[in-house]
Write an enzyme that holds these catalytic residues in place. Structure first.
Site, PDB file in Angstrom:
ATOM      1  N   CYS A   9      45.644  38.844  43.967  1.00 23.03           N
ATOM      2  CA  CYS A   9      46.040  40.123  44.205  1.00 23.03           C
ATOM      3  C   CYS A   9      46.956  41.128  43.905  1.00 23.03           C
ATOM      4  O   CYS A   9      47.077  40.583  42.487  1.00 23.03           O
ATOM      5  CB  CYS A   9      46.038  40.220  45.241  1.00 23.03           C
ATOM      6  SG  CYS A   9      47.435  39.070  46.518  1.00 23.03           S
ATOM      7  N   CYS A  82      42.888  44.912  46.307  1.00 23.40           N
ATOM      8  CA  CYS A  82      43.665  45.985  45.836  1.00 23.40           C
ATOM      9  C   CYS A  82      44.500  47.254  46.544  1.00 23.40           C
ATOM     10  O   CYS A  82      45.614  46.855  46.106  1.00 23.40           O
ATOM     11  CB  CYS A  82      43.862  45.212  44.318  1.00 23.40           C
ATOM     12  SG  CYS A  82      43.824  43.726  43.662  1.00 23.40           S
ATOM     13  N   CYS A  86      42.252  47.171  40.472  1.00 24.48           N
ATOM     14  CA  CYS A  86      41.697  45.529  40.561  1.00 24.48           C
ATOM     15  C   CYS A  86      41.971  45.400  38.760  1.00 24.48           C
ATOM     16  O   CYS A  86      41.617  45.612  38.195  1.00 24.48           O
ATOM     17  CB  CYS A  86      41.065  45.176  41.259  1.00 24.48           C
ATOM     18  SG  CYS A  86      41.273  45.427  43.084  1.00 24.48           S
TER      19      CYS A  86
END
Length: 133
Positions: A9, A82, A86
């Site tokens: 993340c 995210c 990402c």
């Protein structure tokens, strides 16, 4: 042969840390587990550590890591939701779990996220054992 899985993340301070902890606890026989973020952060969120301790998992020694701290190629890449672009890590399989970040919310939000992540990790382990991934 264990599958290398990375949970990624933005800050590697909450969701991906909980996923790493669950996967190491529940999937140690089939998974080699990593987590990382795309941006530096100073600590794992205390709420994440607290709710994992409630279920007997100690994240007290966890710390945020960057993509450069994990293998540059994995079997499975899981992004946590995210809300930004990402990251790309070479992998055989990738999926986004689309989880809301509980940071800044009440402790109950952290508990809900913890439980959702546990169910998703259990499903991931089942798919790996069934050779679906």
């Amino acid at each position: 042969m264990k599958k290398k899985v990375a949970f990624v993340c933005v800050h590697n301070s909450c969701r991906s840390q909980m996923a790493e902890a669950w996967a190491k606890d529940l999937g140690k026989d089939v998974l080699e587990v990593y987590s990382a973020g795309t941006e530096e952060y100073h600590e794992v969120k205390p709420g994440a550590v607290e709710v994992m301790e409630e279920v007997g998992i100690d994240m007290g020694k966890h710390y945020p890591k960057l993509l450069t701290d994990i293998p540059q190629e994995v079997d499975v890449l899981i992004t946590m939701g995210c809300n930004v672009a990402c990251p790309f890590v070479p992998c055989s399989h990738n999926e986004d779990w689309g989880l809301e970040d509980p940071s800044g919310g009440p402790i109950e939000d952290f508990r809900n996220t913890r439980d959702i992540i546990k169910a998703k990790v259990e499903d991931l382990i089942k798919r790996v054992k069934n050779q679906e991934l």
